[in-house]
Design an enzyme around this catalytic site. Structure first.
Site, PDB file in Angstrom:
ATOM      1  N   HIS A 167     -24.109 -19.708  19.617  1.00 56.25           N
ATOM      2  CA  HIS A 167     -23.083 -21.024  20.625  1.00 56.25           C
ATOM      3  C   HIS A 167     -21.890 -21.385  19.604  1.00 56.25           C
ATOM      4  O   HIS A 167     -22.268 -21.858  18.963  1.00 56.25           O
ATOM      5  CB  HIS A 167     -24.368 -22.047  20.141  1.00 56.25           C
ATOM      6  CG  HIS A 167     -24.064 -23.023  21.321  1.00 56.25           C
ATOM      7  ND1 HIS A 167     -24.744 -23.125  21.738  1.00 56.25           N
ATOM      8  CD2 HIS A 167     -23.508 -24.549  20.945  1.00 56.25           C
ATOM      9  CE1 HIS A 167     -24.506 -24.280  22.962  1.00 56.25           C
ATOM     10  NE2 HIS A 167     -23.674 -24.988  21.938  1.00 56.25           N
ATOM     11  N   CYS A 168     -21.340 -21.519  20.253  1.00 52.87           N
ATOM     12  CA  CYS A 168     -19.937 -21.887  20.162  1.00 52.87           C
ATOM     13  C   CYS A 168     -19.010 -22.763  20.396  1.00 52.87           C
ATOM     14  O   CYS A 168     -19.162 -23.534  22.302  1.00 52.87           O
ATOM     15  CB  CYS A 168     -18.768 -21.198  20.486  1.00 52.87           C
ATOM     16  SG  CYS A 168     -17.054 -21.510  20.262  1.00 52.87           S
ATOM     17  N   PRO A 169     -18.855 -24.035  19.952  1.00 49.06           N
ATOM     18  CA  PRO A 169     -19.418 -25.906  21.027  1.00 49.06           C
ATOM     19  C   PRO A 169     -17.888 -25.645  20.918  1.00 49.06           C
ATOM     20  O   PRO A 169     -16.770 -26.960  21.942  1.00 49.06           O
ATOM     21  CB  PRO A 169     -19.146 -26.874  19.376  1.00 49.06           C
ATOM     22  CG  PRO A 169     -19.518 -25.658  18.105  1.00 49.06           C
ATOM     23  CD  PRO A 169     -19.555 -24.607  18.366  1.00 49.06           C
ATOM     24  N   GLY A 172     -17.742 -25.011  24.439  1.00 51.16           N
ATOM     25  CA  GLY A 172     -19.368 -25.481  24.810  1.00 51.16           C
ATOM     26  C   GLY A 172     -20.119 -24.697  25.707  1.00 51.16           C
ATOM     27  O   GLY A 172     -20.275 -25.163  26.735  1.00 51.16           O
ATOM     28  N   ASN A 173     -20.269 -23.592  25.436  1.00 47.34           N
ATOM     29  CA  ASN A 173     -21.307 -22.554  26.260  1.00 47.34           C
ATOM     30  C   ASN A 173     -21.347 -21.315  25.207  1.00 47.34           C
ATOM     31  O   ASN A 173     -20.834 -21.052  23.600  1.00 47.34           O
ATOM     32  CB  ASN A 173     -20.679 -21.812  27.006  1.00 47.34           C
ATOM     33  CG  ASN A 173     -21.624 -21.312  28.036  1.00 47.34           C
ATOM     34  OD1 ASN A 173     -23.336 -21.461  27.552  1.00 47.34           O
ATOM     35  ND2 ASN A 173     -21.250 -20.555  29.429  1.00 47.34           N
TER      36      ASN A 173
END
Length: 400
Positions: A167-169, A172-173
């Site tokens: 999960h890559c902040p 944002g997804n």
């Protein structure tokens, strides 16, 4: 007041579980935490705006007009890949329907048998063979499904994602099967853009320092100093991230598998998805299909990469209440209309014709239907006839 169930058609994304947000009628799908994504967008657009405002006019005249053109092309490609990664479905697996979940629970109970009280039930796993290698399918208690190989449940988005990477902040997804190639192209192009801007910032400062001096150049172009600082600190992280994912693609691994050490070679466990060839692994990850494909898992044919139908239509029953105007009735105990009249008297006498007299069967039928009870008639003494009065008068005269 009454309620009527009216079925109306809604999009499936309005009823999908999980912690995602949808925009543009379900076409855009993102995580709820989007603050870091806005920061990423601001840093990229802000740095490029300073570059086009301060460096590009000078470099286009003294070096080549192709410099700002090439920078604009790279910038547009970076923004396109960022938005494609952030707004697309990473490969969310649909949750089991209530009927499917019940059927899976029955299968698990039948396989495990009765577990004695106080003992922990065995783990819910299934074994499947892929390229002569045993792979375990784990059961997701949230989605009520056996996750396909390489899938994992994201705790932030609360969804199972096919070929889950991480999960890559910053975007944002989640990064999964359906948007991993766009994520990799984003990091690769962003590394190229950062190196490009950082290089020509240094060239710009050197060329102007020859004529005006180094300190005067920094005073005349304050935006260049800010660009150099942002690119310097961004360069290491972005280029390092691109190199790490290039290494994973060459081995056909995911970040999740690398962190957990799933294919570290312990206990003779090899990566069943690797083709032992750099070109084949890169072609499968970057050019392979992202749409559903069927594969035989245990004894049933299931989809290993189901596509989440976000914009499909479904019917929802919504109650609608309304007030109905009922006709007023003067007497609640008499359902018979007031316009109904009887043609025969209540008590038949000698003046009533025989055909007008109510029969016993008719009176029995009427007694079954509810009706008002009439009050008892008052008792009236019988009237004396004229002959009786004359006889009484003669009797009185004789007595005298």
């Amino acid at each position: 007041m009454s309620a009527v169930m009216i079925a109306r058609k809604v999009r499936k994304w309005e009823k999908l579980p999980g912690k995602n947000t949808f925009c543009c009628d379900g076409r855009v799908m993102m995580a709820r935490q989007k603050g870091v994504f806005y920061l990423t967008l601001f840093l990229i657009m802000g740095t490029c705006a300073l570059f086009f405002a301060f460096e590009c006019p000078y470099l286009a005249v003294h070096l080549s007009p192709a410099i700002p053109v090439f920078a604009a092309l790279i910038f547009l490609f970076v923004i396109a890949m960022l938005l494609r990664t952030s707004f697309s479905d990473p490969g969310v697996l649909p949750r089991a329907l209530p009927e499917e979940a019940t059927f899976i629970e029955m299968e698990i109970e039948a396989a495990n048998g009765n577990v004695p009280a106080g003992q922990r039930p065995p783990p819910r796993i299934r074994n499947v063979q892929i390229n002569n290698q045993i792979v375990k399918l784990k059961y997701c208690y949230t989605c009520k499904i056996f996750r396909p190989p390489r899938a994992s449940h994201c705790s932030i988005c609360d969804n199972c994602v096919d070929r889950f990477d991480h999960h890559c902040p910053w975007v944002g997804n989640c990064v999964g099967k359906r948007n991993y190639r766009y994520f990799y192209m984003f990091t690769l192009s962003l590394s190229l853009l950062t190196i490009y801007i950082f290089t020509f910032d240094i060239v710009h400062v050197v060329m102007r320092s020859v004529d005006n001096g180094f300190l005067n150049t920094l005073k005349e172009t304050p935006g260049t100093v800010l660009e150099v600082l942002v690119c310097f600190f961004t360069l290491w992280s972005v280029v390092g991230l691109t190199g790490f994912h290039t290494y994973l693609i060459s081995l056909n691994q995911t970040t999740n598998e690398d962190i957990k050490g799933s294919w570290s070679g312990k206990n003779r466990v090899q990566n069943p998805y690797s083709h032992k060839n750099l070109i084949k692994n890169c072609c499968e990850v970057l050019c392979g299909p992202t749409y559903p494909r069927m594969q035989l898992v245990t004894d049933r044919l299931v989809s290993l990469s189901s596509v989440l139908d976000r914009r499909g239509l479904m019917q929802e029953d919504s109650p609608v209440s309304f007030t109905s105007a009922a006709p007023s009735i003067s007497s609640s105990s008499n359902p018979v209309s007031q316009t109904t009249k009887t043609t025969a008297p209540l008590i038949p006498n000698e003046h009533t014709p025989d055909d007008a007299k109510p029969s016993i069967a008719a009176s029995a039928e009427k007694s079954d239907s509810p009706k008002e009870e009439l009050p008892p008639a008052p008792k009236v003494p019988p009237l004396a006839s004229p002959e009786t009065d004359a006889e009484a008068t003669l009797a009185k005269e004789k007595a005298q």
